[in-house]
Design a protein around this motif. Structure first.
Motif, mmCIF file in Angstrom:
data_model
loop_
_atom_site.group_PDB
_atom_site.id
_atom_site.type_symbol
_atom_site.label_atom_id
_atom_site.label_comp_id
_atom_site.label_asym_id
_atom_site.label_seq_id
_atom_site.Cartn_x
_atom_site.Cartn_y
_atom_site.Cartn_z
ATOM 1 N N ARG A 16 2.470 -10.389 -3.494
ATOM 2 C CA ARG A 16 1.218 -9.787 -3.551
ATOM 3 C C ARG A 16 1.126 -8.809 -2.738
ATOM 4 N N ALA A 17 0.975 -7.324 -3.140
ATOM 5 C CA ALA A 17 0.763 -6.460 -2.052
ATOM 6 C C ALA A 17 -0.268 -6.564 -1.007
ATOM 7 N N LEU A 18 -1.311 -7.148 -1.706
ATOM 8 C CA LEU A 18 -2.524 -7.535 -0.858
ATOM 9 C C LEU A 18 -1.867 -8.241 0.624
ATOM 10 N N ASP A 19 -1.047 -8.922 0.589
ATOM 11 C CA ASP A 19 -0.559 -9.751 1.853
ATOM 12 C C ASP A 19 0.452 -9.021 2.457
ATOM 13 N N GLY A 20 0.683 -7.774 1.969
ATOM 14 C CA GLY A 20 1.666 -6.791 2.983
ATOM 15 C C GLY A 20 1.308 -5.691 3.492
ATOM 16 N N VAL A 21 0.077 -5.181 2.920
ATOM 17 C CA VAL A 21 -0.413 -3.814 3.357
ATOM 18 C C VAL A 21 -1.345 -3.905 4.577
ATOM 19 N N ASN A 22 -0.829 -2.980 5.399
ATOM 20 C CA ASN A 22 -1.564 -2.907 6.562
ATOM 21 C C ASN A 22 -2.706 -1.757 6.762
#
Length: 384
Positions: A87-93
């Motif tokens: 999930r991009a949610l877990d990798g986007v800063n």
């Protein structure tokens, strides 16, 4: 807030040479030529261009961070070619410096997520570019499922001596996983009907919205044959799809038009670093648009820095796009393709007050952003 004296391009079929926009509680309330209010914050656009917040419909912003190298590279999990549960949610800063540049340039919404190393890379999200908590910035999650064809998966897994080392294997792995997901859905339904325990598989669960037609496959495809393979598989499984990059789309315009799917074209303003980019051209957007294909123009940030999104559209204008067509590719078209046009992409009552005020055309290199407004709040001002 009242914005007045602006040359307003609503992207909703109406423009005002000298208009006003009334904003309340983060939403657009009214747009017209003469709006009189009292006790509100007033921004005088002074004849400047007023446009919807721009949208980049394919980036890796926040996942491929500036000035970080490996420590900030969180878009390619190159250990398994099938990773739909990422999930991009877990990798986007959200505090990646590129977001500040996006806001300053007037890019207020983006789609961001996994790269193209894997056949199935994981879930993309649609988000605002202003904020410090990713959960509060989300427009839609997930917004699409990233898949990839062509050279990238071949190169990554050839180096590891495992499939996919050919285009055939890439297609086969995608077909296999989609088939397994359909079987998984059937087994889960039967277990639920019988009241039996069913073991959840996160990989298949992530693909259920694709099979059910709720989100599209977001297909990285440059070469014409890869585009056609993507269309072929989407048709076989009756699932929605977007053609991302679509570099050789101008060579098969009739097939893309026939399929009735949108194209997200770019990054075009780059050096051709690999074989599948040989036919890269700014003619691609106009030929697809003239054929009736819905097109968005993208940067693929950080391939092209996100602040250059309007410049990419400007180069397409040199090939024949009109002002309105070019602006649509980075506003309303991008929003409609992403399924977020109920909130962003145009200036209309009821939509989020994501508004950009410029001292000239967004397609002029020397144009400066005067104000960027997100959810009715000034998040960038040249005067500050």
């Amino acid at each position: 807030m009242l914005i007045k004296n602006g040359k307003i391009f609503t992207m909703a079929g109406q423009a005002f040479e000298c208009g006003s926009i009334l904003v309340k509680d983060g939403k657009i309330v009214e747009i017209g030529e003469n709006i009189e209010v009292s006790d509100d914050e007033v921004i005088d656009a002074k004849g400047g261009y007023v446009i919807p917040g721009m949208i980049d419909a394919h980036t890796h912003i926040g996942g491929e961070e500036e000035n970080m190298g490996f420590e900030g590279h969180d878009i390619n999990e190159m250990t398994d070619p099938v990773t739909p549960h990422l999930r991009a949610l877990d990798g986007v800063n959200p505090v990646d410096g590129a977001f500040r540049k996006a806001v300053k340039a007037g890019v207020t919404s983006v789609l961001t997520g996994p790269g193209s190393a894997n056949v199935i890379g994981g879930q993309f999200i649609a988000m605002k570019t202003q904020g410090n908590c990713i959960d509060d910035m989300i427009l839609k999650e997930p917004v699409a499922m990233k898949i990839a064809f062509g050279e990238n998966p071949k190169r990554v897994y050839n180096a590891k001596g495992k499939a996919p080392m050919t285009r055939m294997a890439t297609a086969a792995l995608l077909r296999q996983t989609l088939t397994e997901t359909k079987n998984y859905i059937g087994k889960k339904k039967k277990a639920e009907e019988k009241g039996e325990f069913f073991e959840i598989n996160l990989k298949y669960e992530a693909l259920v919205p694709v099979i059910e037609g709720k989100i599209p496959l977001k297909a990285h495809a440059h070469r014409a044959d890869d585009i056609l393979t993507a269309l072929r598989i989407a048709k076989e499984f009756n699932v929605p799809i977007t053609l991302d990059h679509c570099t050789e789309g101008h060579l098969i315009v009739d097939k893309i038009k026939e399929a009735g799917v949108p194209a997200l074209v770019g990054p075009t303003m780059t050096f051709s670093t690999k074989i599948e980019l040989t036919n890269k051209s700014f003619r691609t957007p106009i030929e697809l648009i003239r054929a009736g294909v819905k097109v968005a123009i993208i940067t693929d940030h950080p391939v092209i820095q996100i602040e250059h999104l309007p410049l990419c559209a400007a180069y397409a204008m040199k090939e024949g796009l009109t002002f309105e067509e070019a602006l649509s590719t980075i506003t309303i078209n991008a929003a409609e393709i992403a399924g977020i046009s109920d909130r962003v992409g145009s200036l209309e009552p009821g939509k989020d007050a994501d508004i950009v005020i410029l001292d000239g055309s967004p397609f002029e290199v020397a144009t400066t952003t005067l104000y960027t407004i997100v959810d009715g709040k000034v998040v960038y001002s040249k005067c500050e």
